[in-house]
Scaffold this active site. Structure first.
Site, PDB file in Angstrom:
ATOM      1  N   HIS A 138       0.809  -1.218   0.000  1.00  0.00           N
ATOM      2  CA  HIS A 138       0.000   0.000   0.000  1.00  0.00           C
ATOM      3  C   HIS A 138       0.846   1.273   0.000  1.00  0.00           C
ATOM      4  O   HIS A 138       0.328   2.369   0.182  1.00  0.00           O
ATOM      5  CB  HIS A 138      -0.960   0.014   1.208  1.00  0.00           C
ATOM      6  CG  HIS A 138      -0.338  -0.489   2.481  1.00  0.00           C
ATOM      7  ND1 HIS A 138      -0.846  -1.554   3.174  1.00  0.00           N
ATOM      8  CD2 HIS A 138       0.760  -0.092   3.165  1.00  0.00           C
ATOM      9  CE1 HIS A 138      -0.095  -1.796   4.238  1.00  0.00           C
ATOM     10  NE2 HIS A 138       0.880  -0.903   4.257  1.00  0.00           N
ATOM     11  N   TYR A 194      17.223   2.049   4.150  1.00  0.00           N
ATOM     12  CA  TYR A 194      17.552   1.409   2.874  1.00  0.00           C
ATOM     13  C   TYR A 194      18.779   2.009   2.215  1.00  0.00           C
ATOM     14  O   TYR A 194      19.300   1.457   1.244  1.00  0.00           O
ATOM     15  CB  TYR A 194      16.393   1.543   1.881  1.00  0.00           C
ATOM     16  CG  TYR A 194      15.087   0.973   2.327  1.00  0.00           C
ATOM     17  CD1 TYR A 194      15.027  -0.094   3.216  1.00  0.00           C
ATOM     18  CD2 TYR A 194      13.885   1.498   1.853  1.00  0.00           C
ATOM     19  CE1 TYR A 194      13.808  -0.604   3.623  1.00  0.00           C
ATOM     20  CE2 TYR A 194      12.670   0.977   2.248  1.00  0.00           C
ATOM     21  CZ  TYR A 194      12.631  -0.066   3.131  1.00  0.00           C
ATOM     22  OH  TYR A 194      11.426  -0.572   3.527  1.00  0.00           O
TER      23      TYR A 194
END
Length: 502
Positions: A171, A256
């Protein structure tokens, strides 16, 4: 219209109840078969009771088949939702706590970085078992709709090694789409986007309103926003430096890449503690733990609360039900899906799992060619893809050398740790994950020997991270039952952030 939909990991209240509601708002699906499966009998029982009550109160006659027998649950299934968390919160805690000893401070740890890599090792081993059962028990044209993280790694393994057609769903794109519209004072439905990349590192390479390009003024629009200017500092900085906005939350994105969490003294410069998703150390582990504890304690009251309404206006934004609706009814749906690239994004590897716009109708799932990503975003994605490929192959073959190389190549781990520290960290994480890592038997035995003999490198054994918040007690959560219910009941635990304030 009747077909069977199976939920694997149905004890996940956040996903299961909402996905079922979304599915049963489709008028043609009032006679489908529904099967719930989970390895935790108590969670399965509670979620089944709750969902069966929703079904009954909405006037449908569907009887949920609830079982701990996965093969029985999969028998004849045409669609399979997967929402598993292998090792549960016990294993998840090791994904966060062990790397902290080595200075690797994660907000989530379920997609990349040390935690995401190890989560993938556990998940891929079990996903191959699930795929075997799907091949043997489900309908010949079955589609696996995977919501489990690490999304790209698991979807990659299922398609390449599992022999099951698999689409990964998330999502993240919808949430960033809302944000872009909001900073311009627009409605999401009026802003058209093209978002492409890899899961949790997908880039809004086009955003238009009535034909006008919105990307050029986007940094200034975010910096003017009273909330996002404070809570999305990492994303805004990446937007400034790479030219495009990225899908994932501030906390997720910060782990990340190598720049925002490598020095403990600088982490607070980039995050905000108004909500866990903005960068709190171990934030997702905390809210998941609170959600589980709350649901288990407060469940009798959930059975007294208003039921979920199966009406169009109550339908959520998760892609799963819309994909099934498109395939079964022919109604066209446009979403963003995780699939094997095969040239959709021309400057990312063909074998990687990418996230890009797709269309669904009775003819299937079609992925238009995006072409090249801008060079900067493509470089960020390619760094992660290298880690994913190593991690997938390590999990499939039980190859701890490849696993260690995945850790070496991870942007944040590599920025914080030297090779010797990485080797010892992997040893610790392999041993901690032994119950869920059957493919690493010999490697774990060797790791145990190294950890119990000789001199170990010093670690920060009591380090809590730059921004750790203690798990709330059930008594504390009772002070705001609405917020506690929201946390436990949502699949997107970063949704409606103002209600998650600490």
């Amino acid at each position: 219209m009747s077909f069977k939909v199976t939920f694997i990991g149905a004890g996940s209240i956040g996903f299961t109840r909402g996905l079922l509601r979304d599915l049963l708002t489709v008028p043609e699906f009032k006679d489908i078969q529904v099967s719930f499966m989970d390895i935790n009998p108590r969670n399965l029982e509670m979620v089944t009771e709750l969902c069966q009550r929703d079904i009954r109160e909405n006037g449908l006659n569907i009887q949920i088949q609830s079982t701990t027998d996965r093969r029985e649950a999969l028998k004849g299934a045409k669609y399979v939702f997967c929402t598993i968390r292998v090792g549960g919160l016990e294993a998840f805690a090791t994904d966060v706590d062990i790397p902290l000893k080595y200075g690797v401070d994660q907000c989530v740890g379920d997609t990349l970085c040390a935690g995401g890599i190890m989560y993938g090792q556990r998940g891929i081993a079990e996903m191959l078992n699930i795929c075997r059962d799907i091949r043997e028990m489900a309908a010949p044209d079955v589609l696996l709709l995977n919501y489990s993280n690490p999304m790209a790694m698991l979807t990659w393994a299922c398609n390449k090694y599992g022999g099951v057609r698999t689409v990964g769903l998330c999502h993240g794109v919808q949430h960033g789409h809302h944000q872009i519209a909001e900073v311009y004072g627009l409605d999401k439905k009026d802003v058209d986007i093209i978002c492409a990349g890899i899961n949790h590192q997908t880039w809004y390479i086009a955003a238009r309103y009535q034909g006008k390009d919105l990307t050029d003024g986007l940094p200034e629009a975010f910096e003017r926003h009273p909330e996002y200017s404070r809570t999305e500092k990492v994303r805004i900085d990446m937007l400034r430096r790479f030219g495009y906005y990225s899908t994932e939350s501030n906390g997720h994105l910060s782990e990340y890449v190598p720049w925002y969490r490598k020095r403990s003294g600088e982490i607070m410069d980039w995050i905000d503690l108004g909500s866990w998703i903005n960068g709190e150390t171990g934030g997702y582990l905390r809210v998941c733990t609170e959600g589980r504890n709350w649901f288990e304690t407060d469940f009798p009251n959930w059975m007294k609360d208003p039921v979920f309404s199966y009406t169009p206006e109550s339908r959520g934004e998760e892609h799963g039900s819309y994909i099934i609706e498109g395939l079964e009814t022919g109604r066209v749906y446009r979403g963003h899906f995780n699939v094997i690239n095969n040239g959709v994004i021309s400057n990312l590897p063909a074998d990687a799992v990418i996230e890009a716009p797709g269309y669904v109708d009775r003819n299937g799932i079609s992925m238009p060619v995006v072409g090249e990503l801008p060079l900067g975003p493509a470089a960020v994605c390619n760094a992660s893809i290298s880690v994913q490929r190593l991690a997938v192959e390590a999990a499939i073959h039980g190859d701890d050398q490849l696993l260690r190389q995945a850790f070496m190549m991870d942007p944040l781990v590599g920025a914080v740790c030297n090779p010797k520290e990485i080797w010892q960290m992997v040893d610790e994480m392999l041993v901690a994950g032994e119950p869920w890592l059957p493919q690493y038997g010999s490697a774990i035995a060797e790791a145990k020997k190294r950890l119990t003999s000789g001199t170990l490198l010093p670690t920060k054994s009591n380090y809590e991270g730059a921004a750790r918040i203690q798990v709330k007690t059930v008594e504390e959560m009772r002070l705001d039952r609405e917020a506690a219910n929201k946390n436990a009941g949502e699949s997107d635990k970063g949704k409606d952030r103002e209600k998650l304030m600490n």
